[in-house]
Design a protein around this motif. Structure first.
Motif, PDB file in Angstrom:
ATOM      1  N   ASN A 264      91.149 -75.485  -6.446  1.00  0.00           N
ATOM      2  CA  ASN A 264      89.695 -75.333  -6.394  1.00  0.00           C
ATOM      3  C   ASN A 264      89.011 -75.974  -7.588  1.00  0.00           C
ATOM      4  O   ASN A 264      87.917 -76.524  -7.466  1.00  0.00           O
ATOM      5  N   LEU A 265      89.665 -75.913  -8.744  1.00  0.00           N
ATOM      6  CA  LEU A 265      89.138 -76.612  -9.920  1.00  0.00           C
ATOM      7  C   LEU A 265      89.011 -78.106  -9.609  1.00  0.00           C
ATOM      8  O   LEU A 265      87.975 -78.731  -9.869  1.00  0.00           O
ATOM      9  N   LEU A 266      90.060 -78.681  -9.011  1.00  0.00           N
ATOM     10  CA  LEU A 266      90.039 -80.118  -8.688  1.00  0.00           C
ATOM     11  C   LEU A 266      89.021 -80.435  -7.596  1.00  0.00           C
ATOM     12  O   LEU A 266      88.374 -81.480  -7.634  1.00  0.00           O
ATOM     13  N   LEU A 267      88.879 -79.535  -6.623  1.00  0.00           N
ATOM     14  CA  LEU A 267      87.879 -79.747  -5.560  1.00  0.00           C
ATOM     15  C   LEU A 267      86.478 -79.802  -6.155  1.00  0.00           C
ATOM     16  O   LEU A 267      85.672 -80.661  -5.814  1.00  0.00           O
ATOM     17  N   ASN A 268      86.179 -78.842  -7.046  1.00  0.00           N
ATOM     18  CA  ASN A 268      84.847 -78.817  -7.657  1.00  0.00           C
ATOM     19  C   ASN A 268      84.632 -80.011  -8.577  1.00  0.00           C
ATOM     20  O   ASN A 268      83.541 -80.574  -8.628  1.00  0.00           O
ATOM     21  N   LEU A 269      85.681 -80.385  -9.287  1.00  0.00           N
ATOM     22  CA  LEU A 269      85.587 -81.520 -10.205  1.00  0.00           C
ATOM     23  C   LEU A 269      85.264 -82.814  -9.449  1.00  0.00           C
ATOM     24  O   LEU A 269      84.510 -83.656  -9.927  1.00  0.00           O
ATOM     25  N   THR A 270      85.834 -82.960  -8.248  1.00  0.00           N
ATOM     26  CA  THR A 270      85.675 -84.216  -7.499  1.00  0.00           C
ATOM     27  C   THR A 270      84.577 -84.138  -6.435  1.00  0.00           C
ATOM     28  O   THR A 270      84.366 -85.101  -5.711  1.00  0.00           O
ATOM     29  N   SER A 271      83.877 -83.003  -6.343  1.00  0.00           N
ATOM     30  CA  SER A 271      82.906 -82.840  -5.245  1.00  0.00           C
ATOM     31  C   SER A 271      81.797 -83.883  -5.305  1.00  0.00           C
ATOM     32  O   SER A 271      81.370 -84.412  -4.276  1.00  0.00           O
ATOM     33  N   SER A 272      81.335 -84.213  -6.515  1.00  0.00           N
ATOM     34  CA  SER A 272      80.261 -85.210  -6.634  1.00  0.00           C
ATOM     35  C   SER A 272      80.723 -86.592  -6.203  1.00  0.00           C
ATOM     36  O   SER A 272      79.935 -87.405  -5.745  1.00  0.00           O
ATOM     37  N   ALA A 273      82.042 -86.855  -6.380  1.00  0.00           N
ATOM     38  CA  ALA A 273      82.568 -88.157  -5.964  1.00  0.00           C
ATOM     39  C   ALA A 273      82.739 -88.207  -4.449  1.00  0.00           C
ATOM     40  O   ALA A 273      82.784 -89.280  -3.852  1.00  0.00           O
ATOM     41  N   ARG A 274      82.805 -87.015  -3.809  1.00  0.00           N
ATOM     42  CA  ARG A 274      83.099 -86.981  -2.380  1.00  0.00           C
ATOM     43  C   ARG A 274      81.867 -86.730  -1.507  1.00  0.00           C
ATOM     44  O   ARG A 274      81.826 -87.143  -0.361  1.00  0.00           O
ATOM     45  N   PHE A 275      80.863 -86.025  -2.039  1.00  0.00           N
ATOM     46  CA  PHE A 275      79.717 -85.644  -1.211  1.00  0.00           C
ATOM     47  C   PHE A 275      78.405 -86.026  -1.883  1.00  0.00           C
ATOM     48  O   PHE A 275      78.357 -86.305  -3.077  1.00  0.00           O
ATOM     49  N   GLU A 276      77.340 -85.982  -1.088  1.00  0.00           N
ATOM     50  CA  GLU A 276      76.007 -86.280  -1.602  1.00  0.00           C
ATOM     51  C   GLU A 276      75.506 -85.130  -2.463  1.00  0.00           C
ATOM     52  O   GLU A 276      75.942 -83.992  -2.326  1.00  0.00           O
ATOM     53  N   GLY A 277      74.549 -85.429  -3.313  1.00  0.00           N
ATOM     54  CA  GLY A 277      73.926 -84.379  -4.109  1.00  0.00           C
ATOM     55  C   GLY A 277      72.723 -84.923  -4.838  1.00  0.00           C
ATOM     56  O   GLY A 277      72.587 -86.141  -5.002  1.00  0.00           O
ATOM     57  N   SER A 278      71.843 -84.026  -5.277  1.00  0.00           N
ATOM     58  CA  SER A 278      70.614 -84.496  -5.936  1.00  0.00           C
ATOM     59  C   SER A 278      70.884 -84.958  -7.369  1.00  0.00           C
ATOM     60  O   SER A 278      70.108 -85.688  -7.948  1.00  0.00           O
ATOM     61  N   LEU A 279      72.000 -84.505  -7.943  1.00  0.00           N
ATOM     62  CA  LEU A 279      72.368 -84.938  -9.304  1.00  0.00           C
ATOM     63  C   LEU A 279      73.850 -85.265  -9.301  1.00  0.00           C
ATOM     64  O   LEU A 279      74.651 -84.495  -9.817  1.00  0.00           O
ATOM     65  N   ASN A 280      74.234 -86.351  -8.698  1.00  0.00           N
ATOM     66  CA  ASN A 280      75.666 -86.638  -8.592  1.00  0.00           C
ATOM     67  C   ASN A 280      76.246 -87.059  -9.943  1.00  0.00           C
ATOM     68  O   ASN A 280      75.641 -87.844 -10.668  1.00  0.00           O
ATOM     69  N   MET A 281      77.420 -86.522 -10.233  1.00  0.00           N
ATOM     70  CA  MET A 281      78.066 -86.847 -11.495  1.00  0.00           C
ATOM     71  C   MET A 281      79.355 -87.618 -11.244  1.00  0.00           C
ATOM     72  O   MET A 281      80.246 -87.134 -10.559  1.00  0.00           O
ATOM     73  N   ASP A 282      79.421 -88.806 -11.794  1.00  0.00           N
ATOM     74  CA  ASP A 282      80.612 -89.621 -11.660  1.00  0.00           C
ATOM     75  C   ASP A 282      81.703 -89.086 -12.579  1.00  0.00           C
ATOM     76  O   ASP A 282      81.409 -88.519 -13.631  1.00  0.00           O
ATOM     77  N   LEU A 283      82.961 -89.282 -12.185  1.00  0.00           N
ATOM     78  CA  LEU A 283      84.056 -88.762 -13.007  1.00  0.00           C
ATOM     79  C   LEU A 283      84.082 -89.393 -14.402  1.00  0.00           C
ATOM     80  O   LEU A 283      84.384 -88.729 -15.379  1.00  0.00           O
ATOM     81  N   ASN A 284      83.733 -90.693 -14.468  1.00  0.00           N
ATOM     82  CA  ASN A 284      83.766 -91.329 -15.796  1.00  0.00           C
ATOM     83  C   ASN A 284      82.673 -90.776 -16.708  1.00  0.00           C
ATOM     84  O   ASN A 284      82.768 -90.847 -17.925  1.00  0.00           O
ATOM     85  N   GLU A 285      81.629 -90.186 -16.113  1.00  0.00           N
ATOM     86  CA  GLU A 285      80.570 -89.581 -16.926  1.00  0.00           C
ATOM     87  C   GLU A 285      81.079 -88.350 -17.670  1.00  0.00           C
ATOM     88  O   GLU A 285      80.571 -88.000 -18.733  1.00  0.00           O
ATOM     89  N   ILE A 286      82.064 -87.670 -17.099  1.00  0.00           N
ATOM     90  CA  ILE A 286      82.610 -86.478 -17.763  1.00  0.00           C
ATOM     91  C   ILE A 286      83.265 -86.893 -19.077  1.00  0.00           C
ATOM     92  O   ILE A 286      82.981 -86.340 -20.137  1.00  0.00           O
ATOM     93  N   SER A 287      84.113 -87.899 -19.000  1.00  0.00           N
ATOM     94  CA  SER A 287      84.781 -88.382 -20.211  1.00  0.00           C
ATOM     95  C   SER A 287      83.748 -88.953 -21.199  1.00  0.00           C
ATOM     96  O   SER A 287      83.790 -88.674 -22.395  1.00  0.00           O
ATOM     97  N   MET A 288      82.805 -89.717 -20.661  1.00  0.00           N
ATOM     98  CA  MET A 288      81.802 -90.369 -21.514  1.00  0.00           C
ATOM     99  C   MET A 288      80.956 -89.339 -22.277  1.00  0.00           C
ATOM    100  O   MET A 288      80.652 -89.514 -23.447  1.00  0.00           O
ATOM    101  N   ASN A 289      80.587 -88.251 -21.627  1.00  0.00           N
ATOM    102  CA  ASN A 289      79.656 -87.292 -22.223  1.00  0.00           C
ATOM    103  C   ASN A 289      80.319 -86.115 -22.927  1.00  0.00           C
ATOM    104  O   ASN A 289      79.694 -85.462 -23.757  1.00  0.00           O
ATOM    105  N   LEU A 290      81.571 -85.825 -22.559  1.00  0.00           N
ATOM    106  CA  LEU A 290      82.195 -84.614 -23.094  1.00  0.00           C
ATOM    107  C   LEU A 290      83.244 -84.881 -24.163  1.00  0.00           C
ATOM    108  O   LEU A 290      83.771 -83.938 -24.755  1.00  0.00           O
ATOM    109  N   VAL A 291      83.595 -86.143 -24.387  1.00  0.00           N
ATOM    110  CA  VAL A 291      84.664 -86.442 -25.361  1.00  0.00           C
ATOM    111  C   VAL A 291      84.089 -87.289 -26.505  1.00  0.00           C
ATOM    112  O   VAL A 291      84.102 -88.516 -26.442  1.00  0.00           O
ATOM    113  N   PRO A 292      83.576 -86.634 -27.563  1.00  0.00           N
ATOM    114  CA  PRO A 292      82.978 -87.414 -28.656  1.00  0.00           C
ATOM    115  C   PRO A 292      84.010 -88.080 -29.561  1.00  0.00           C
ATOM    116  O   PRO A 292      83.722 -89.080 -30.206  1.00  0.00           O
TER     117      PRO A 292
END
Length: 475
Positions: A264-292
């Protein structure tokens, strides 16, 4: 649309992967009623015409013919992979996606990394390239493995190195399951620390998960379901609590419920890559924004809700509770308390009928109680996907880059040192070609350096918040 490939290594990796593919198929089936191969499906599945010779060409339009997972299954024992091939998911994989052996790695990192790594290198590279060739826009590799066993930790981190060599531009997300203190594998502290050095150097993001936390969460869910007060309102078909509802709980394996949580963690993590949404988050954005900082890429994850309530119309009060839960210890997938540690950044990935205003309101509400590092006070990243998980009206995955992972790493180092000081079991590793004692000292030094980096950040907590000086403008 981008595609991702899942590489599942070892017994734990394959069991978690199996749950992920099962739940992903159910999720798409709930949304995709007409059975059309769409962009959402293409992110993790190929549509193959199996009537022609071989595995057939990919079909990009129209009805689903035969779905094949974008995955590579690796295990040095055949048991788990054979079980998958005989189970309901057998048609989702074919023999070209499997790499198995018969003897296993004997809970020895060195055998997995040095022996099987060298032996299967060409085979793994070839299969990874084949899988990558089927993608139009390959964005991410997900590696799922455990840290305590030989194949998961040794061969899993070997594959991680290979991915960096062969596909340096593609993000590497690692879901690593850490053993508990009462682990039945005596050498698991060695395996974990040797694997940690590789994760420090070669992963873009690591989602550490502790068996102990998963066990606690599963127990809490069962208590909720069995207590008369909540039992009547909990939905039996929640994909978090069970693979197929309460009725089949008897046939479930003991780890199924725990593996479901990771899936379920992986499903939620990849949901924006799989479905539409008003604020879709790309997977590379997680690394870009969360890893200083490159080495501080360990993200603490928490999932909520852990059980579904019967009514679908969610009052905002319950929505607010979901956000509060995401920051409580009970919902963390490692034994940690981020609220009392220092945040470097935080991401909230929300699914379902939730408005941007709900997100903003809750961030403003929670902000005063969370300690963010002075130079990143606004370090929030948000994603909104409109498709909720099956059986839920909404859900939230919080990913925190937080210094609270430090105690987990310190405890791991202590368990490692208890064995290493006595040189216990060391000969099993040193008799493997290419394995030297320096590998151990380097691995524990790498872990100590990581802990020290977290210490330096923790030392800044609670200090005065100095605003950076500004350039003076000549008038």
């Amino acid at each position: 649309m981008t595609q991702s490939v899942v590489v599942q290594v070892g017994q734990c990796g394959n069991q978690v992967g199996c749950r992920f593919w099962d739940l992903a198929l159910r999720e798409h089936a709930a949304v995709n009623k007409k059975g059309i191969y769409d962009e959402a499906l293409s992110s993790f599945f190929r549509n193959v015409d199996t009537r022609s010779a071989g595995d057939g060409p990919d079909i990009y339009k129209g009805k689903i013919c035969s779905l094949k997972a974008r995955a590579l299954l690796i295990d040095m024992e055949e048991g788990v992979v054979n079980e998958i091939l005989q189970g309901p998911l057998r048609d989702v994989f074919d023999s070209k996606q499997l790499i198995t052996d018969v003897s296993g790695s004997g809970n020895n990192w060195a055998i997995g990394h040095k022996v099987y790594g060298c032996q299967y290198r060409e085979n793994i590279v070839e299969k990874l390239r084949k899988t990558a060739e089927h993608c139009d826009c390959l964005q991410c590799f997900f590696i799922i493995h455990s840290m305590g066993g030989g194949t998961g930790s040794g061969l899993g981190t070997f594959v991680l190195n290979l991915l960096e060599d062969e596909f340096p531009e593609v993000y590497r997300f690692v879901t690593a399951v850490y053993p508990s203190g009462e682990d039945d594998v005596i050498t698991s502290p060695y395996n974990s620390v040797l694997a940690m050095k590789e994760l420090n150097e070669h992963a873009d993001c690591v989602l550490p998960i502790e068996n102990e936390s998963l066990f606690d969460i599963v127990n809490k869910i069962h208590q909720m379901m069995n207590s008369g007060k909540l039992g009547s309102t909990v939905k039996p078909n929640s994909l978090v609590t069970s693979s197929a509802g309460i009725t089949k709980a008897v046939q479930e394996k003991p780890f199924d419920a725990m593996n479901n949580i990771v899936a379920n963690l992986l499903l939620n993590l990849t949901s924006s890559a799989r479905f539409e949404g008003s604020l879709n988050m790309d997977l590379n954005e997680i690394s870009m924004n969360l890893v200083p900082f490159p080495r501080l890429h360990y993200l603490v994850s928490s999932l909520t809700p852990l059980y579904t309530l019967a009514d679908v119309n969610v009052p905002s009060r319950r929505l607010d509770q979901m956000f509060s839960d995401a920051f409580s210890r009970d919902h963390q997938l490692i034994q940690a308390d981020p609220k009392h540690s220092l945040y470097l950044a935080c991401a909230l990935l929300v699914r379902g009928n939730v408005q941007v205003s709900d997100l903003r309101r809750n961030i403003e509400r929670l902000k005063p109680s969370l300690h963010f590092v002075s130079w990143n006070q606004e370090g929030w990243k948000t994603g909104l996907c409109s498709v909720p998980p099956v059986g839920h009206s909404h859900s939230l995955l919080a990913l925190a880059n937080n210094t609270c992972v430090k105690p987990t790493f310190m405890e791991l180092r202590d368990r490692f040192m208890r064995l290493y000081k006595k040189k216990a079991h060391l000969h099993h590793y040193l008799q493997v070609d290419g394995m030297e004692q320096s590998c151990f000292s380097e691995a524990v030094l790498s872990l100590s350096d990581l802990i020290e980096e977290y210490n330096e950040l923790d030392a800044t907590k609670g200090g005065p918040r100095a605003d950076p000086s500004r350039l003076k403008i000549a008038v």
